[in-house]
Design a protein around this motif. Structure first.
Motif, PDB file in Angstrom:
ATOM      1  N   ILE A 151      -6.205 -19.268 -38.169  1.00 46.73           N
ATOM      2  CA  ILE A 151      -5.339 -18.196 -38.138  1.00 46.73           C
ATOM      3  C   ILE A 151      -4.630 -18.430 -36.930  1.00 46.73           C
ATOM      4  O   ILE A 151      -4.934 -18.657 -35.806  1.00 46.73           O
ATOM      5  CB  ILE A 151      -6.031 -17.066 -37.985  1.00 46.73           C
ATOM      6  N   ASP A 152      -3.152 -18.528 -36.923  1.00 52.38           N
ATOM      7  CA  ASP A 152      -2.230 -19.089 -35.901  1.00 52.38           C
ATOM      8  C   ASP A 152      -1.139 -18.016 -35.688  1.00 52.38           C
ATOM      9  O   ASP A 152      -0.483 -17.618 -36.430  1.00 52.38           O
ATOM     10  CB  ASP A 152      -1.460 -20.491 -36.626  1.00 52.38           C
ATOM     11  N   ASN A 153      -1.189 -17.618 -34.495  1.00 51.20           N
ATOM     12  CA  ASN A 153      -0.252 -16.406 -34.065  1.00 51.20           C
ATOM     13  C   ASN A 153       0.923 -17.123 -33.108  1.00 51.20           C
ATOM     14  O   ASN A 153       1.916 -16.442 -32.442  1.00 51.20           O
ATOM     15  CB  ASN A 153      -0.852 -15.241 -33.098  1.00 51.20           C
ATOM     16  N   LYS A 154       0.874 -18.636 -33.040  1.00 51.90           N
ATOM     17  CA  LYS A 154       1.887 -19.196 -32.264  1.00 51.90           C
ATOM     18  C   LYS A 154       3.159 -19.690 -32.796  1.00 51.90           C
ATOM     19  O   LYS A 154       4.276 -19.758 -32.503  1.00 51.90           O
ATOM     20  CB  LYS A 154       1.276 -20.309 -31.239  1.00 51.90           C
ATOM     21  N   THR A 155       2.965 -20.053 -34.224  1.00 54.56           N
ATOM     22  CA  THR A 155       3.882 -20.877 -34.984  1.00 54.56           C
ATOM     23  C   THR A 155       5.122 -20.011 -35.159  1.00 54.56           C
ATOM     24  O   THR A 155       6.460 -20.180 -35.006  1.00 54.56           O
ATOM     25  CB  THR A 155       3.293 -21.701 -36.246  1.00 54.56           C
ATOM     26  N   HIS A 156       4.867 -18.735 -35.731  1.00 49.48           N
ATOM     27  CA  HIS A 156       5.965 -17.828 -36.088  1.00 49.48           C
ATOM     28  C   HIS A 156       6.064 -16.659 -35.219  1.00 49.48           C
ATOM     29  O   HIS A 156       4.909 -16.173 -34.674  1.00 49.48           O
ATOM     30  CB  HIS A 156       5.520 -17.354 -37.521  1.00 49.48           C
ATOM     31  N   PRO A 157       7.257 -16.282 -34.988  1.00 51.58           N
ATOM     32  CA  PRO A 157       7.550 -15.088 -34.092  1.00 51.58           C
ATOM     33  C   PRO A 157       6.975 -13.711 -34.683  1.00 51.58           C
ATOM     34  O   PRO A 157       6.781 -12.861 -33.713  1.00 51.58           O
ATOM     35  CB  PRO A 157       8.843 -14.956 -33.781  1.00 51.58           C
ATOM     36  N   THR A 158       7.094 -13.802 -35.967  1.00 48.37           N
ATOM     37  CA  THR A 158       6.668 -12.258 -36.310  1.00 48.37           C
ATOM     38  C   THR A 158       5.381 -12.325 -37.312  1.00 48.37           C
ATOM     39  O   THR A 158       4.640 -11.066 -37.277  1.00 48.37           O
ATOM     40  CB  THR A 158       8.026 -11.699 -37.600  1.00 48.37           C
ATOM     41  N   THR A 202      -0.538 -21.412 -47.205  1.00 46.80           N
ATOM     42  CA  THR A 202      -0.336 -20.651 -45.913  1.00 46.80           C
ATOM     43  C   THR A 202       0.062 -19.446 -46.447  1.00 46.80           C
ATOM     44  O   THR A 202       1.051 -19.035 -47.220  1.00 46.80           O
ATOM     45  CB  THR A 202       0.886 -21.301 -45.007  1.00 46.80           C
ATOM     46  N   LEU A 203      -0.629 -18.230 -45.689  1.00 46.69           N
ATOM     47  CA  LEU A 203      -0.053 -16.956 -45.956  1.00 46.69           C
ATOM     48  C   LEU A 203       0.405 -16.346 -44.558  1.00 46.69           C
ATOM     49  O   LEU A 203       0.005 -16.583 -43.718  1.00 46.69           O
ATOM     50  CB  LEU A 203      -1.330 -16.141 -46.420  1.00 46.69           C
ATOM     51  N   ILE A 220      -9.976 -11.364 -35.903  1.00 53.55           N
ATOM     52  CA  ILE A 220      -9.648 -12.790 -36.422  1.00 53.55           C
ATOM     53  C   ILE A 220     -10.939 -13.460 -36.790  1.00 53.55           C
ATOM     54  O   ILE A 220     -11.080 -14.113 -38.061  1.00 53.55           O
ATOM     55  CB  ILE A 220      -9.070 -13.542 -35.403  1.00 53.55           C
ATOM     56  N   GLN A 221     -11.831 -13.377 -36.058  1.00 54.92           N
ATOM     57  CA  GLN A 221     -13.181 -13.854 -36.449  1.00 54.92           C
ATOM     58  C   GLN A 221     -13.734 -13.387 -37.637  1.00 54.92           C
ATOM     59  O   GLN A 221     -14.277 -13.969 -38.562  1.00 54.92           O
ATOM     60  CB  GLN A 221     -14.378 -13.932 -35.168  1.00 54.92           C
ATOM     61  N   LEU A 222     -13.766 -12.307 -37.905  1.00 57.77           N
ATOM     62  CA  LEU A 222     -14.323 -11.312 -39.128  1.00 57.77           C
ATOM     63  C   LEU A 222     -13.426 -11.918 -40.381  1.00 57.77           C
ATOM     64  O   LEU A 222     -13.973 -12.026 -41.311  1.00 57.77           O
ATOM     65  CB  LEU A 222     -14.241  -9.904 -38.888  1.00 57.77           C
ATOM     66  N   ILE A 223     -12.203 -11.658 -40.251  1.00 60.01           N
ATOM     67  CA  ILE A 223     -11.261 -12.451 -41.126  1.00 60.01           C
ATOM     68  C   ILE A 223     -11.651 -13.774 -41.719  1.00 60.01           C
ATOM     69  O   ILE A 223     -11.782 -14.010 -42.685  1.00 60.01           O
ATOM     70  CB  ILE A 223      -9.621 -12.247 -40.759  1.00 60.01           C
TER      71      ILE A 223
END
Length: 240
Positions: A151-158, A202-203, A220-223
């Motif tokens: 789970i990545d929060n850095k690649t996409h701004p939105t 990739t979702l 995030i860990q639970l997901i």
């Protein structure tokens, strides 16, 4: 980007499909029924299924479930939402032996399952998918590699990117998308790809309530835990 992914002839065909869908809606006979077009691409070993329908909750899961009941393998998928709540979906599928889908009975079964699911929010795919698994005579490829969920929060701004790699199987995408729905995650965009028995998806997701990125570390860990359970256990896995 839709226009980068489509040539002129495809754009024309998609516009015809939009027109067919909107004409069906205006007549009022089956306002929730999708417009669907099948195209056999024998030289590439798959069939292309294009559908047009209203954007709604769990749409991708319902489409994936409709293919699984035949059963068919989803090789790739692109979904393009429009500003008027209409969605264009392009799926490349093959049968469990890696051949293009040519049987009109399979076309009809997919269309019927999808229409029933769109008209009935309580429609349950799991019994049909389990039946398809039992009846399928597909040969297991034997490819083994660990399931990976990032789970990545850095690649996409939105969007929060949910990246999944797992051995492919009947109903895998349906199980993944159903799990995501239970986690209250919206998926406006997705990239679905299957290569040599490996699902690489990739979702692009946001929180279903705030429409913002999912940043809480515990959530995030639970997901990740629930997605892994869904992938490894199939339809029997439910979030606790």
């Amino acid at each position: 980007n839709y226009f980068r992914a489509s040539d002129l002839s495809e754009v024309v065909e998609h516009l015809k499909l939009f027109r067919c869908f909107l004409e069906n809606v205006s007549r009022g006979d089956f306002p929730l029924a999708p417009a669907i077009k099948w195209k056999v691409v024998s030289q590439k070993g798959h069939s292309v299924v294009t559908f047009c329908t209203w954007e709604r909750q769990r749409l991708l899961a319902k489409v994936a479930g409709s293919f699984s009941v035949v059963p068919l393998n989803i090789l790739s998928a692109d979904v393009f939402p429009r500003g008027d709540n209409v969605v264009l979906g392009i799926f490349r599928v093959c049968d469990t032996k890696g051949r293009p889908v040519t049987d009109p009975r399979d076309f009809e079964l997919v269309g019927q399952a999808l229409q029933r699911a769109l008209e009935d929010e309580r429609f349950d795919f799991l019994p049909l998918i389990e039946k398809a698994k039992r009846q399928s005579r597909s040969v297991v490829s034997g490819i083994e590699f660990p399931t990976r969920i990032a789970i990545d929060n850095k690649t996409h701004p939105t969007y929060t990117l949910i990246e999944i790699q797992a051995p492919d199987r009947i109903g895998l995408l349906y199980d993944v998308l159903s799990c995501v729905d239970r986690e209250n995650i919206l998926i406006p965009l997705s990239r679905i790809n299957t290569q040599a028995g490996a699902a690489i998806d990739t979702l692009y997701g946001v929180d279903g309530s705030t429409h913002a990125k999912i940043t809480d570390p515990n959530r995030i860990q639970l997901i990740q835990k629930h997605l892994k359970n869904a992938i490894l256990s199939g339809g029997a896995a439910k979030s606790q």
